[in-house]
Design a protein around this motif. Sequence first.
Motif, short mmCIF file in Angstrom:
data_model
loop_
_atom_site.label_atom_id
_atom_site.label_comp_id
_atom_site.label_asym_id
_atom_site.label_seq_id
_atom_site.Cartn_x
_atom_site.Cartn_y
_atom_site.Cartn_z
N SER A 1 42.80 31.67 26.35
CA SER A 1 41.81 31.52 27.40
C SER A 1 41.70 32.79 28.23
O SER A 1 40.71 33.04 28.88
N LYS A 2 42.75 33.63 28.18
CA LYS A 2 42.68 34.86 28.96
C LYS A 2 41.59 35.80 28.42
O LYS A 2 40.99 36.55 29.17
N ASP A 3 41.35 35.73 27.11
CA ASP A 3 40.32 36.60 26.55
C ASP A 3 38.93 36.07 26.82
O ASP A 3 37.95 36.78 26.71
N LEU A 4 38.86 34.78 27.14
CA LEU A 4 37.55 34.17 27.27
C LEU A 4 36.95 34.31 28.66
O LEU A 4 35.78 34.09 28.85
N ILE A 5 37.76 34.65 29.64
CA ILE A 5 37.23 34.66 30.99
C ILE A 5 36.21 35.77 31.15
O ILE A 5 36.33 36.84 30.56
N ALA A 6 35.21 35.46 31.96
CA ALA A 6 34.08 36.38 32.11
C ALA A 6 34.47 37.64 32.85
O ALA A 6 33.79 38.65 32.76
N TYR A 7 35.58 37.59 33.58
CA TYR A 7 35.94 38.76 34.36
C TYR A 7 36.15 39.98 33.47
O TYR A 7 35.85 41.10 33.87
N ASN A 8 36.65 39.76 32.26
CA ASN A 8 36.85 40.89 31.35
C ASN A 8 35.55 41.65 31.12
O ASN A 8 35.51 42.87 31.15
N ASP A 9 34.48 40.88 30.89
CA ASP A 9 33.18 41.50 30.67
C ASP A 9 32.69 42.19 31.93
O ASP A 9 32.15 43.30 31.90
N LEU A 10 32.88 41.51 33.05
CA LEU A 10 32.44 42.07 34.33
C LEU A 10 33.12 43.40 34.57
O LEU A 10 32.51 44.38 34.98
N LYS A 11 34.40 43.43 34.28
CA LYS A 11 35.17 44.65 34.51
C LYS A 11 34.68 45.76 33.58
O LYS A 11 34.46 46.89 34.01
N ARG A 12 34.47 45.43 32.33
CA ARG A 12 34.11 46.45 31.37
C ARG A 12 32.72 47.00 31.62
O ARG A 12 32.49 48.20 31.54
N ARG A 13 31.77 46.10 31.95
CA ARG A 13 30.39 46.56 32.00
C ARG A 13 29.94 46.95 33.41
O ARG A 13 28.98 47.68 33.56
N CYS B 1 29.42 48.53 40.56
CA CYS B 1 29.57 47.48 41.57
C CYS B 1 29.11 48.02 42.92
O CYS B 1 29.50 49.10 43.33
N ASN B 2 28.26 47.25 43.60
CA ASN B 2 27.84 47.71 44.93
C ASN B 2 28.48 46.88 46.03
O ASN B 2 28.03 46.87 47.15
N LEU B 3 29.53 46.15 45.68
CA LEU B 3 30.32 45.38 46.64
C LEU B 3 29.49 44.36 47.41
O LEU B 3 29.70 44.14 48.58
N CYS B 4 28.55 43.73 46.73
CA CYS B 4 27.77 42.72 47.44
C CYS B 4 28.63 41.50 47.72
O CYS B 4 28.42 40.80 48.68
N ILE C 1 38.08 29.81 42.43
CA ILE C 1 39.50 29.87 42.71
C ILE C 1 39.86 31.15 43.46
O ILE C 1 41.02 31.49 43.60
N HIS C 2 38.86 31.82 43.94
CA HIS C 2 39.06 32.96 44.81
C HIS C 2 39.93 34.04 44.18
O HIS C 2 40.85 34.58 44.79
N ALA C 3 39.62 34.34 42.93
CA ALA C 3 40.42 35.36 42.26
C ALA C 3 39.90 36.76 42.56
O ALA C 3 40.61 37.73 42.37
N ARG D 1 36.83 47.88 47.90
CA ARG D 1 37.09 47.76 46.46
C ARG D 1 37.05 46.29 46.09
O ARG D 1 37.37 45.43 46.90
N LEU D 2 36.69 46.03 44.86
CA LEU D 2 36.74 44.66 44.39
C LEU D 2 38.08 44.46 43.68
O LEU D 2 38.36 45.10 42.69
N ASN D 3 38.89 43.58 44.24
CA ASN D 3 40.22 43.37 43.66
C ASN D 3 40.28 42.05 42.90
O ASN D 3 39.71 41.05 43.34
N TYR D 4 40.98 42.09 41.82
CA TYR D 4 41.23 40.88 41.03
C TYR D 4 42.63 40.42 41.42
O TYR D 4 43.62 41.03 41.03
N THR D 5 42.72 39.36 42.22
CA THR D 5 44.00 39.06 42.85
C THR D 5 44.98 38.33 41.95
O THR D 5 46.17 38.47 42.10
N HIS D 6 44.48 37.50 41.07
CA HIS D 6 45.42 36.83 40.15
C HIS D 6 44.68 36.42 38.91
O HIS D 6 43.45 36.41 38.87
#
Lengths: 395, 114, 513, 160
Positions: free
Chosen positions: C4-16, C23-26, C35-37, C44-49
């Motif tokens: 499931s770690k590979d499936l999360i959309a954050y990976n794509d967001l980070k890459r692209r 990122c314009n920090l909107c 879940i407020h990750a 900066r946009l941080n990925y907290t967990h």
Amino acid sequence: MSYGSIVKVPFGPQHPALKEPEHFLFEIDGEIIVNVKPRIGYNHRGIEKAFERRTYIQNIYLAERICGICSDAHTTCYTQAIEDLLGLDAPPRARYIRVIVAELERIHSHSLWLGIAVHEIGFDTFFMYLWRDREAVMDILELISGNRVHYAMNTIGGVRRDITPEIIPKIIRSLDFLEKRTKYYMKALRSERTVLKRTVDVGVLKPKDAVELCAVGPTLRASGVKNDVRGDDPYAAYDEIPFNIVTDDGCDVFSRMLVRCGEILESINMIRYALDHMPSGMLRVRMPMAVKPGEAVSRVEAPRGELIHYVKSNGSTRPERYKVRSPTLANIPALCRMFIGQHVADIPIILAGIDPCFACMDRLVFIDVKTNKRKSLDFESFSEMVRKQRNFRLA
Amino acid sequence: MAIIAEAIKWLLKHPVTIKYPFEREAPPKGFRGRPVWDMHRCIGCGLCSRICPSGAIEIIGRGQEAKIKHYVDRCLFCGQCSESCPRNAIKLMNDFEHARYNRDVMIYEYKRET
Amino acid sequence: MKTSKDLIAYNDLKRRIIDPGFCNLCGACESACPIHALKIENRRLNYTHNCADFMDFCSICYDICPFTEALLFETLGFVANAPNRAEGIGYYRRMLLAQAVDKKLRDLSHSGGVVTALLMHAIKTGFIDSAITSEREKETSIEIRPLLSLVPDDLLSTVDYEYFPSSVAMAFGKAVHEYGKTKIAFVGTPCHVRAIRKLEAWEHKIMNSLRIVIGLTCLWSFSLPELTRFLKERYGIEAGDILRIDMDGKYKVSLKNGKVAAISIPEIKAHTLSICRMCEDFTSELADISVGGAHPLKDWSTVIIRTEIGEEIFEEAVKADVIRTRKIEEEPNVYAHFVRMSFLKRKYATEEVERRKKHGEPVPPISIRLREFLPREINLLSSLKAEHIMTKNVITVTPETTLEGLLAIMTRYHHTGYPIVDDEGKLLGIVTFDDISKVLPSKRGGVLVREVAHSKIVTAHPDSSLMEIYEKMIQHKIGKIIIVDRKDHRKLLGIITKTDIMHVLKWPMKKLV
Amino acid sequence: MRREDRIVTKLREKLKEKIITINVPRERRIFIHIKPDALRESIKFLRDIGFRHISTITGVDTGDSIELIYHLALDGSIELSLKLKVQKDDHKVPTITDIIPGVVLYEREVHEMFGVNFEGHPDLSPLILPEGWPRNIYPLRKKYTLEHLRNSIFKEEDEK
């Protein structure tokens, strides 16, 4: 007068004083108690171990289920500990709402206890009256939170629901009713012979003993020691709300009753003040799900006394160690001291006098009906058992 | 004497208790009852199942094909699932009478209709 | 098997988005993440967990990012039922000039003070209970931060114009999650508006609290650290000395000591956020109401009303005498400037995207999506003929019209290109907005249309497929094509713009991920 | 000078090199980590300066050792957490029941849950765990996972 031979009388686990299982072994000489040995643990559910397996959000609800009566005190304590670790403060409005719910809970808990106490001395009319009037508080709490017992109001970083202007008049109306009734009960307690005969000079705990044995809450305050976490170590909005710490010098069960009645009145005034002065603004701060490593101690004045939680985090989404010490456990040594020299007939009322809540301190004992074997299970293995029967995954 | 006056006073009033199964009080607004899933809104992310403190929610499958099983006997009625759901797919209903003789009938299943 | 770690959309967001610096920090992802990750901290946009601990599968953060391709056409559904559409303005109901009646508000803002007046009135009448805008940070006067206003007076500190990234979409999430507000007005730049509309198209639950979206016109946002460094090194301006910044043809930095430094746009453009250089939306085309400056008028604003709710709230404010309006037809120069800026932004964006593509540099998914169609869209466009969608009642001009007269027509009808037809109905050429802007405003009265018009025009036939027409547009880098009779190449039948083609692609408004 | 700082100074003067770390994370909270042999001495000193109330004792399994945290309160207000580490193989700690009698149940609880021996404690009989709980199984140690507990306890019962 001594009869020379000491008889051991087991009291409990199932006993007349309370609806919760607990065992006390009394050594009596005639009618007089000379020694007592407590044996707790019949309600132990392994909650501290279960804390380590759950995420911080899930633990809010687990903390709430430590106790059915002081559920809000436990969640307040839990959320404060986590907020401390995260280094964030609940917003002012949330802190006022926490105070309001906590004080409503105190009213409900104290009137419940008063009912039980008079029930123990056989004064059931009074018991019925008290429990009828307690419904008023329960209804307010249901109105505010959506549930009569487990309010689930607190969350890490604030509260989950607002107290809207529409329900404030209803709260005020119920408070007026409760104030009138409580004043009547105080008058009745002071003048009623049945109560005075059964409670005055029963279960005496001298101030020196109370401090030495680390008693907490109304038990300590009824021995004339002015000690209240709300005043000494203010949390939520208690540093902004004026209130008196109610004490009494009687050191007996009767003064414990008076202290609790006085606290109900004090709580009513505090809620009124809080409703008037509630600031507007945020209800909660969103918090990250992972908590950075650290440790924190959080204290709350639960209806029964000082409640202390200790949390140690390791940077993940689950705590490393969670420790709960509920007020009842702190009062057990003092309780044992109170019994010495008292009559056997007074055991129920003395026992009830500290407002014990054994569920708060204990663990689940299970008897498997099919094999008739007695098994000790903690919460996790209990759920494991259910899971096996059901064959499904518990997250 | 006081007790007689008190007794007469209460004799003239209605009983405080409600004859429950025959008379019912409606739960107040905002009551946390049984959660109900709207599968047209559910995206099958599985957050409700993972965040549930008591493991009362089971999600079978992922995404659009997901099926939700809700075990009412384990439910705490805390409302965390409804609060966490990003798409408002979970609503708390007003019903509170969940006691049954058999645990198997206390499972509610939700499936997307195609 | 994928975990499931590979499936999360954050990976794509980070890459692209995050890694290429788009990122314009909107903060839309922060408000949306259940879940407020994701958390914006220290610009900066941080990925907290790891969010895979909590979810099996989730695509929110990628879907609602304003610079990804997801949900892009669904968001058009919110404004697409407006009666008019025009190149450079988007879908709209009305376009007009407006200003706040209260002079104090006008003085506080850069221009007409319309947004502030509108919001203050809406809060007073209870239409909204809070508004999300931006205000200046006190210490460094050019840095801005999101502001949640609960009472009308709070709005006085807001700024109408934003040239720096402000996490207003994050503030929206805060307003719902933390303040428990249920009737919120949102003010933001085009990208913020797009983020909010994407959230709405996603049917995120916080969007139940949205009442109205007010978009601001925006040329670019600047990268704050880069700009302050540039101003200091080049012009010796300290960030703390800046009083205000205007942008009208030149980038004007007014200092506290009364001096004004004017910097040319190409020079300052190097310090904008890289994503802004590829953004094509000048007028917040997805907002309920768009508000922008009215250069050269000092204290008026250009207002574009796009939706019913926008109309309603604006009308109410006009009735309550909070806002006074003027017709835009009275001020052709304002209109000309407004549209010129819109075209300028689009032109720069197209150039930048092409340059990046050529150099193999990353391009945000949105820019790719706007240029490349999906297979089913190509199918649709290929199956439709020009005669199905072309505008038949074409407004034409005669060769003897002066440019001033043409501008008046443009200001009235908001189209940017007009076929030139002689008295006998013969098509002679086309005159577009670009042709006008080449002539200085003072000389426009004396120049006739035929002197500037193109005689070489790109045409198509009624039975050409839309795909064909679209490819022709791309090839010639134009926005509109004239449809002529197959037999008689001088017989005008209709006109098709790029916006018309996009309108065909309007997807169902509420579609699931 | 804050009250917390005064207490910290007093502790530093008294205990000197016996203190490993000491910090005040926020108002009314003090965390002090001492060497194991200084326990009785420091508790006595703390009682004399007013820390008469002991809230509880927390045990934490940190892998090779067990951390004992004594939570003491000064007039209910300042909560001081006195921390010391006990080696797991030689888990002996002197009792403090004679200094603060109220600690008697907390020591028994830690004894049962973590297997720490409090030397000189009057009665270390089972308090919480049921009769017949196997010796040498301390449920709150990290080693004892649920599976482990279930296997070791139920196997014994099944064999009977």
